[in-house]
Motif scaffolding. Structure first.
Motif, PDB file in Angstrom:
ATOM      1  N   ARG A  97      12.104   4.328 -44.420  1.00 10.07           N
ATOM      2  CA  ARG A  97      10.782   4.937 -44.443  1.00 10.07           C
ATOM      3  C   ARG A  97      10.024   4.551 -43.177  1.00 10.07           C
ATOM      4  O   ARG A  97      10.329   3.536 -42.541  1.00 10.07           O
ATOM      5  CB  ARG A  97      10.003   4.501 -45.685  1.00 10.07           C
ATOM      6  CG  ARG A  97      10.649   4.963 -46.991  1.00 10.07           C
ATOM      7  CD  ARG A  97       9.718   4.738 -48.163  1.00 10.07           C
ATOM      8  NE  ARG A  97       9.448   3.333 -48.380  1.00 10.07           N
ATOM      9  CZ  ARG A  97      10.217   2.525 -49.106  1.00 10.07           C
ATOM     10  NH1 ARG A  97      11.316   2.989 -49.680  1.00 10.07           N
ATOM     11  NH2 ARG A  97       9.903   1.260 -49.271  1.00 10.07           N
TER      12      ARG A  97
ATOM     13  N   VAL B 133       4.189   3.347 -43.620  1.00 10.86           N
ATOM     14  CA  VAL B 133       4.363   3.401 -45.068  1.00 10.86           C
ATOM     15  C   VAL B 133       4.857   2.056 -45.589  1.00 10.86           C
ATOM     16  O   VAL B 133       4.371   1.560 -46.626  1.00 10.86           O
ATOM     17  CB  VAL B 133       5.344   4.529 -45.436  1.00 10.86           C
ATOM     18  CG1 VAL B 133       5.630   4.522 -46.936  1.00 10.86           C
ATOM     19  CG2 VAL B 133       4.788   5.878 -45.003  1.00 10.86           C
ATOM     20  N   ARG B 134       5.814   1.458 -44.879  1.00  6.78           N
ATOM     21  CA  ARG B 134       6.319   0.146 -45.314  1.00  6.78           C
ATOM     22  C   ARG B 134       5.218  -0.901 -45.258  1.00  6.78           C
ATOM     23  O   ARG B 134       5.119  -1.748 -46.152  1.00  6.78           O
ATOM     24  CB  ARG B 134       7.490  -0.289 -44.423  1.00  6.78           C
ATOM     25  CG  ARG B 134       8.655   0.652 -44.424  1.00  6.78           C
ATOM     26  CD  ARG B 134       9.939  -0.027 -44.006  1.00  6.78           C
ATOM     27  NE  ARG B 134       9.806  -0.799 -42.786  1.00  6.78           N
ATOM     28  CZ  ARG B 134      10.021  -0.309 -41.576  1.00  6.78           C
ATOM     29  NH1 ARG B 134      10.348   0.962 -41.418  1.00  6.78           N
ATOM     30  NH2 ARG B 134       9.911  -1.078 -40.504  1.00  6.78           N
TER      31      ARG B 134
ATOM     32  N   GLU C 254       2.865  -0.401 -48.240  1.00 12.92           N
ATOM     33  CA  GLU C 254       3.485  -0.870 -49.483  1.00 12.92           C
ATOM     34  C   GLU C 254       3.541  -2.396 -49.536  1.00 12.92           C
ATOM     35  O   GLU C 254       3.337  -3.001 -50.592  1.00 12.92           O
ATOM     36  CB  GLU C 254       4.896  -0.291 -49.604  1.00 12.92           C
ATOM     37  CG  GLU C 254       4.917   1.215 -49.817  1.00 12.92           C
ATOM     38  CD  GLU C 254       6.325   1.755 -49.901  1.00 12.92           C
ATOM     39  OE1 GLU C 254       7.277   0.979 -49.602  1.00 12.92           O
ATOM     40  OE2 GLU C 254       6.493   2.941 -50.250  1.00 12.92           O
ATOM     41  N   TRP C 255       3.801  -3.014 -48.397  1.00 16.70           N
ATOM     42  CA  TRP C 255       3.856  -4.479 -48.356  1.00 16.70           C
ATOM     43  C   TRP C 255       2.488  -5.089 -48.643  1.00 16.70           C
ATOM     44  O   TRP C 255       2.374  -6.038 -49.434  1.00 16.70           O
ATOM     45  CB  TRP C 255       4.364  -4.921 -46.979  1.00 16.70           C
ATOM     46  CG  TRP C 255       4.375  -6.398 -46.765  1.00 16.70           C
ATOM     47  CD1 TRP C 255       4.894  -7.335 -47.612  1.00 16.70           C
ATOM     48  CD2 TRP C 255       3.846  -7.103 -45.643  1.00 16.70           C
ATOM     49  NE1 TRP C 255       4.726  -8.595 -47.074  1.00 16.70           N
ATOM     50  CE2 TRP C 255       4.086  -8.477 -45.870  1.00 16.70           C
ATOM     51  CE3 TRP C 255       3.213  -6.707 -44.464  1.00 16.70           C
ATOM     52  CZ2 TRP C 255       3.699  -9.458 -44.961  1.00 16.70           C
ATOM     53  CZ3 TRP C 255       2.840  -7.684 -43.560  1.00 16.70           C
ATOM     54  CH2 TRP C 255       3.072  -9.033 -43.806  1.00 16.70           C
TER      55      TRP C 255
ATOM     56  N   GLY D 103       0.071  -3.686 -50.290  1.00 17.79           N
ATOM     57  CA  GLY D 103      -0.204  -3.459 -51.702  1.00 17.79           C
ATOM     58  C   GLY D 103       0.498  -4.468 -52.588  1.00 17.79           C
ATOM     59  O   GLY D 103      -0.080  -4.947 -53.579  1.00 17.79           O
ATOM     60  N   GLY D 104       1.731  -4.817 -52.233  1.00 15.46           N
ATOM     61  CA  GLY D 104       2.438  -5.840 -52.990  1.00 15.46           C
ATOM     62  C   GLY D 104       1.791  -7.201 -52.866  1.00 15.46           C
ATOM     63  O   GLY D 104       1.707  -7.954 -53.846  1.00 15.46           O
TER      64      GLY D 104
END
Length: 315
Positions: free
Chosen positions: A59, A63-64, A67-68, A70-71
């Motif tokens: 991806r 985007v990565r 997402e990171w 958000g994690g």
């Protein structure tokens, strides 16, 4: 005071965001192909593709990163490639060793450095002052790993008073666990005490030149009363700053000492992850340590605002 702390919080939040961007770029963008870096050039193409899919490297980088982040905000730090376990579990297991070790080292450092700094400042230019300064120079110059090995040779090998390394776990009882952490705490505390003693000495010497100290002496107060009531409270601002920085360093920078004493702490986890090329663990732990430093700086600023109102007025 609230406005001052809000401004500092916003500034440190921006610093924390920059830290996450820097770590992500260095570990996942600059290497080109993190999967190839982790598995090596001899890895099979199908293995590389499987790892890329597992890490989400197929991806786009923005985007990565989203997402990171958000994690991180939800406590999902991903899964370690080496241990095949959630990184959050690995960090939690190691923190129960590293945090008590850092707190013990900080307590020992403070108990040793503050009296030495006061003693040296009260005997400025005399033999006691030179002795404390010599201790400070020696503590800063001696490598930490060499001092740790020396402690093992003396107290574990020769005298047999303390264990040479390892950690029995808190389930074995507080006594054996704290005994296993004593020598590592001393190895971490002595170099930090050398720095803190020099800072305390300099801060006390600056405070001793103030007019209110001369007034207290003119009123007939003894040396101990002047140091305890007037000098030490006003010299705490730089000392608190160094204490905060030292605690952040002790949590994140005890890699060498934890490896010498074979302690399964956070520093050893980072060391092993670097050796095993587990970029997921390295990325998450480095960012957590950066966020921890930012949080400690915020607490130090709050302590400054409580001890000395002048930063609030300046802000």
């Amino acid at each position: 005071m609230t406005a001052f702390l809000v401004r500092r919080l916003l500034s440190l939040a921006f610093t924390a965001w920059l830290a996450t961007v820097a770590v992500f770029v260095v570990l996942e963008v600059v290497p080109g192909d993190p999967a190839l870096l982790m598995l090596g050039t001899e890895a099979r193409p199908d293995t590389l593709e499987a790892l890329r899919a597992q890490l989400g490297l197929d991806r786009p980088a923005p985007v990565r990163y989203a997402e990171w982040i958000g994690g991180l905000l939800t406590g999902d730090l991903g899964v370690s490639v080496t241990y095949n376990r959630p990184v959050a579990e690995l960090v939690a297991e190691r923190l129960v060793i590293t945090v008590p070790l850092a707190l013990g080292a900080l307590a020992l450092s403070t108990l040793l450095a503050l009296p030495l700094g006061l003693f040296a400042a009260s005997r400025h230019g005399r033999a006691g002052d030179w002795a404390v300064m010599a201790f400070g120079q020696l503590g800063i110059a001696v490598p930490g790993f060499w001092f740790a090995i020396l402690l093992i040779l003396v107290f574990a090998v020769e005298l047999g008073w303390l264990p040479a390394g390892g950690f029995p776990g808190w389930s074995a009882g507080a006594g054996p666990a704290l005994t296993a952490l004593l020598l590592p705490a001393v190895a971490l505390a002595v170099p930090e005490a050398a720095i803190l003693a020099r800072v305390t000495r300099a801060a006390v010497l600056d405070t001793l030149r103030e007019d209110y100290v001369r007034t207290a002496r003119a009123k007939g107060l003894g040396r101990r009363a002047v140091l305890g009531r007037h000098v030490l409270p006003n010299a705490l601002v730089p000392v608190v700053t160094i204490l905060g920085l030292q605690f952040a360093f002790l949590v994140g920078g005890a890699v060498v000492v934890e490896n010498v004493f074979q302690l399964p702490g956070l520093g050893r986890l980072v060391y092993q992850a670097v050796g095993q090329r587990d970029l997921v663990v390295v990325r998450d732990v480095v960012v957590l340590l950066a966020l921890f430093v930012v949080a400690v700086n915020l607490l130090v600023d709050a302590a400054h605002a409580a001890i000395d109102p002048r930063p609030r007025g300046a802000a």
